[in-house]
Design a protein around this motif. Sequence first.
Motif, PDB file in Angstrom:
ATOM      1  N   PHE A 167       9.746   4.748   2.228  1.00  0.00           N
ATOM      2  CA  PHE A 167       9.118   5.794   1.298  1.00  0.00           C
ATOM      3  C   PHE A 167       9.709   6.064   0.440  1.00  0.00           C
ATOM      4  O   PHE A 167      10.221   6.521  -0.462  1.00  0.00           O
ATOM      5  N   SER A 168      10.966   6.801   1.169  1.00  0.00           N
ATOM      6  CA  SER A 168      11.825   6.621  -0.041  1.00  0.00           C
ATOM      7  C   SER A 168      12.463   6.392  -0.843  1.00  0.00           C
ATOM      8  O   SER A 168      12.936   6.421  -1.848  1.00  0.00           O
ATOM      9  N   LYS A 169      12.230   5.057  -0.173  1.00  0.00           N
ATOM     10  CA  LYS A 169      13.539   4.270  -1.311  1.00  0.00           C
ATOM     11  C   LYS A 169      12.039   3.627  -2.334  1.00  0.00           C
ATOM     12  O   LYS A 169      13.193   3.310  -3.312  1.00  0.00           O
ATOM     13  N   ILE A 170      11.409   3.608  -1.287  1.00  0.00           N
ATOM     14  CA  ILE A 170       9.927   3.619  -2.666  1.00  0.00           C
ATOM     15  C   ILE A 170      10.110   4.385  -3.886  1.00  0.00           C
ATOM     16  O   ILE A 170      10.057   3.786  -5.209  1.00  0.00           O
ATOM     17  N   ALA A 171      10.398   6.062  -3.677  1.00  0.00           N
ATOM     18  CA  ALA A 171      10.324   7.087  -4.542  1.00  0.00           C
ATOM     19  C   ALA A 171      11.149   6.400  -5.230  1.00  0.00           C
ATOM     20  O   ALA A 171      11.109   6.409  -6.845  1.00  0.00           O
ATOM     21  N   LYS A 172      12.542   5.924  -5.255  1.00  0.00           N
ATOM     22  CA  LYS A 172      13.258   5.872  -5.210  1.00  0.00           C
ATOM     23  C   LYS A 172      13.697   5.309  -6.032  1.00  0.00           C
ATOM     24  O   LYS A 172      14.148   5.111  -7.935  1.00  0.00           O
ATOM     25  N   SER A 173      13.156   4.069  -6.599  1.00  0.00           N
ATOM     26  CA  SER A 173      12.695   2.326  -6.417  1.00  0.00           C
ATOM     27  C   SER A 173      12.479   2.828  -8.196  1.00  0.00           C
ATOM     28  O   SER A 173      12.402   2.171  -9.161  1.00  0.00           O
ATOM     29  N   PHE A 174      10.828   3.471  -8.501  1.00  0.00           N
ATOM     30  CA  PHE A 174      10.485   4.373  -9.906  1.00  0.00           C
ATOM     31  C   PHE A 174      10.843   5.561 -10.244  1.00  0.00           C
ATOM     32  O   PHE A 174      10.119   5.790 -11.147  1.00  0.00           O
ATOM     33  N   ASN A 175      12.506   5.951  -9.799  1.00  0.00           N
ATOM     34  CA  ASN A 175      12.455   6.969 -10.155  1.00  0.00           C
ATOM     35  C   ASN A 175      11.645   8.545 -10.212  1.00  0.00           C
ATOM     36  O   ASN A 175      11.699   9.523 -10.888  1.00  0.00           O
ATOM     37  N   ALA A 187       0.540  -1.020  -0.128  1.00  0.00           N
ATOM     38  CA  ALA A 187      -0.099  -0.007  -0.085  1.00  0.00           C
ATOM     39  C   ALA A 187       0.900   1.491  -0.169  1.00  0.00           C
ATOM     40  O   ALA A 187       0.447   1.993  -0.650  1.00  0.00           O
ATOM     41  N   LEU A 188       2.461   1.222   0.732  1.00  0.00           N
ATOM     42  CA  LEU A 188       3.119   2.411   0.380  1.00  0.00           C
ATOM     43  C   LEU A 188       3.124   2.419  -0.712  1.00  0.00           C
ATOM     44  O   LEU A 188       3.292   3.850  -1.294  1.00  0.00           O
ATOM     45  N   GLU A 189       3.620   1.546  -1.334  1.00  0.00           N
ATOM     46  CA  GLU A 189       4.158   1.688  -2.984  1.00  0.00           C
ATOM     47  C   GLU A 189       3.239   1.692  -3.613  1.00  0.00           C
ATOM     48  O   GLU A 189       3.695   2.798  -4.899  1.00  0.00           O
ATOM     49  N   ALA A 190       2.082   1.655  -3.897  1.00  0.00           N
ATOM     50  CA  ALA A 190       0.475   1.958  -5.024  1.00  0.00           C
ATOM     51  C   ALA A 190       0.466   3.561  -4.197  1.00  0.00           C
ATOM     52  O   ALA A 190       0.243   4.218  -5.557  1.00  0.00           O
ATOM     53  N   SER A 191       0.906   4.026  -2.406  1.00  0.00           N
ATOM     54  CA  SER A 191       0.249   5.717  -2.373  1.00  0.00           C
ATOM     55  C   SER A 191       1.451   6.036  -3.305  1.00  0.00           C
ATOM     56  O   SER A 191       1.351   7.385  -3.884  1.00  0.00           O
ATOM     57  N   VAL A 192       2.455   6.010  -3.454  1.00  0.00           N
ATOM     58  CA  VAL A 192       3.796   6.407  -4.035  1.00  0.00           C
ATOM     59  C   VAL A 192       3.347   6.743  -5.706  1.00  0.00           C
ATOM     60  O   VAL A 192       3.975   7.489  -5.766  1.00  0.00           O
ATOM     61  N   THR A 193       3.069   5.241  -6.179  1.00  0.00           N
ATOM     62  CA  THR A 193       3.299   5.568  -7.508  1.00  0.00           C
ATOM     63  C   THR A 193       2.422   6.452  -8.069  1.00  0.00           C
ATOM     64  O   THR A 193       1.916   6.453  -9.097  1.00  0.00           O
ATOM     65  N   ALA A 211       8.370  14.529  -4.619  1.00  0.00           N
ATOM     66  CA  ALA A 211       6.994  14.270  -3.359  1.00  0.00           C
ATOM     67  C   ALA A 211       8.088  14.953  -2.275  1.00  0.00           C
ATOM     68  O   ALA A 211       9.549  15.290  -2.326  1.00  0.00           O
ATOM     69  N   LEU A 212       7.296  15.228  -1.051  1.00  0.00           N
ATOM     70  CA  LEU A 212       8.180  15.348   0.013  1.00  0.00           C
ATOM     71  C   LEU A 212       8.089  14.560   0.892  1.00  0.00           C
ATOM     72  O   LEU A 212       6.721  14.392   1.279  1.00  0.00           O
ATOM     73  N   ILE A 213       8.981  14.134   1.619  1.00  0.00           N
ATOM     74  CA  ILE A 213       8.506  12.568   2.818  1.00  0.00           C
ATOM     75  C   ILE A 213       9.318  13.123   4.016  1.00  0.00           C
ATOM     76  O   ILE A 213      10.436  13.414   4.152  1.00  0.00           O
ATOM     77  N   ILE A 214       8.733  12.362   4.891  1.00  0.00           N
ATOM     78  CA  ILE A 214       8.741  12.728   6.245  1.00  0.00           C
ATOM     79  C   ILE A 214       9.658  11.620   6.699  1.00  0.00           C
ATOM     80  O   ILE A 214       9.357  10.364   6.668  1.00  0.00           O
ATOM     81  N   ASN A 215      11.026  11.958   7.191  1.00  0.00           N
ATOM     82  CA  ASN A 215      11.812  10.559   7.385  1.00  0.00           C
ATOM     83  C   ASN A 215      12.136  10.231   9.418  1.00  0.00           C
ATOM     84  O   ASN A 215      13.469  11.356   9.268  1.00  0.00           O
ATOM     85  N   SER A 216      11.300  10.122   9.643  1.00  0.00           N
ATOM     86  CA  SER A 216      12.522   9.860  11.041  1.00  0.00           C
ATOM     87  C   SER A 216      11.618   8.465  11.718  1.00  0.00           C
ATOM     88  O   SER A 216      12.057   7.721  12.664  1.00  0.00           O
ATOM     89  N   TYR A 252      -1.431  15.997  -1.926  1.00  0.00           N
ATOM     90  CA  TYR A 252      -1.568  14.918  -1.799  1.00  0.00           C
ATOM     91  C   TYR A 252      -1.200  14.761  -0.426  1.00  0.00           C
ATOM     92  O   TYR A 252       0.034  15.110  -0.223  1.00  0.00           O
ATOM     93  N   VAL A 253      -1.793  14.777   0.661  1.00  0.00           N
ATOM     94  CA  VAL A 253      -1.398  13.818   2.228  1.00  0.00           C
ATOM     95  C   VAL A 253      -1.907  12.531   2.205  1.00  0.00           C
ATOM     96  O   VAL A 253      -2.793  12.244   2.251  1.00  0.00           O
ATOM     97  N   VAL A 254       0.127  12.332   2.278  1.00  0.00           N
ATOM     98  CA  VAL A 254      -0.733  10.471   2.358  1.00  0.00           C
ATOM     99  C   VAL A 254       0.068  10.426   3.845  1.00  0.00           C
ATOM    100  O   VAL A 254       1.101  10.699   4.226  1.00  0.00           O
ATOM    101  N   ALA A 255      -0.593   9.555   4.523  1.00  0.00           N
ATOM    102  CA  ALA A 255      -0.766   9.116   5.597  1.00  0.00           C
ATOM    103  C   ALA A 255      -0.445   7.633   6.722  1.00  0.00           C
ATOM    104  O   ALA A 255      -1.949   7.135   5.856  1.00  0.00           O
ATOM    105  N   ASP A 256       0.654   6.370   6.406  1.00  0.00           N
ATOM    106  CA  ASP A 256       0.665   5.700   6.637  1.00  0.00           C
ATOM    107  C   ASP A 256       0.351   5.096   8.191  1.00  0.00           C
ATOM    108  O   ASP A 256       1.235   6.089   8.811  1.00  0.00           O
TER     109      ASP A 256
END
Length: 366
Positions: free
Chosen positions: A86-94, A61-67, A74-79, A155-159
Amino acid sequence: MLLFTPGPTPTKEAIRNEMAKPSIHHRTPEFSLIFNETRDLLKELFDMPEVLILSCSGTGALEASVTTFAKKKALIINSGKFGERFSKIAKSFNIEYDELKYDWNTPVDIDDVKSMIVKNDYDSVFVQVCESSGGVRHPVEKLASTIKNINSDIYVVADAITAIGVEKIDVTNIDVLISGSQKALALPPGVALLGLSNYALKNLDTLATGFYFNLATELKKQKQNTTAWTPAISIIIGLRAVLKEFKEIGFENIYEKTKKISYATKSAIKTIGFELYPKKSAVCMTSVKSPRASDIISQLKVKYEVALAGGQDHLKGEIFRINHMGDVNIHEAVWVVNAIELTLDDMNIRPFNGEANKVFNEIYFA
Ligand SMILES: *Cc1c(COP(=O)(O)O)cnc(C)c1O
């Protein structure tokens, strides 16, 4: 062994029995009825106009929301680990993205997001409600309203995999809310869920991409009470049973009980000398700082039959995490803090005097 890891969480016997019934075919009126009921219950739980059920772990579902929702940037919050995912997914899809990175104990600073948004042309922001790797609760509701006030097109996407079914989430400004079966919904892994706002639905046909995780294909099918591909039938049957039970108990009552267990555990843990790891703790778990975390975890497992989770990556051996999601038995939760106190005595860190047990009970049964 008491399973107190923050996912997977234990599945009740009644629910396991429900899933153990003879298999049914998914292209049948019987399954469509179950599917329809499950979707209706999910819409109530998410408090959103539409929900999709995907057969995969939460990451699907994380992947589907990114693609689907990150087309420009995208702006990704990473804590922690899940923000990083999320960032790794975005990166893998360029897919282009910026990352706001924080320590794993630190929630997002809304002013940081504000200044990034006014300077960049983002179409989407991705964040966890609770970042499970450190147990931080992000101020997601406030973040979402700030974003929408600046630019309502984003779009605000919340996991919310460790938040849905744990606490009430105000979804007013959230477009995509993600959950999964193996945490607060107390089921085996295998199903991921996506709640969608009217704004997310409006453009879904043009945004949807890919094949297996094509959300437009799924939406079309799921509105007809079926799925695009063969679903995880038995877990969906279990999900319906769980949600029916949630509704009987009352969502608010579940949130209230979880909050009480969480607060009682945190208080008991602090009483016996520990410090909580996150600067802002989530309800779903108690994440505890300790340089002896690995020894504590193994002593608890070997002697007291309590399974807790440790930390990942740089937090390995630095924290331990106690779950409060799903079907937590109150007497077991009390035993957990008692067993931790006994462990401290075994390790000659602090003599046992029953204080953890006392504090827990005073709070829970107040
Ligand atoms: C568990 C979890 C996930 C999903 O991980 P999977 O292993 O793919 O199910 C995603 N985000 C958060 C915050 C989680 O806790």
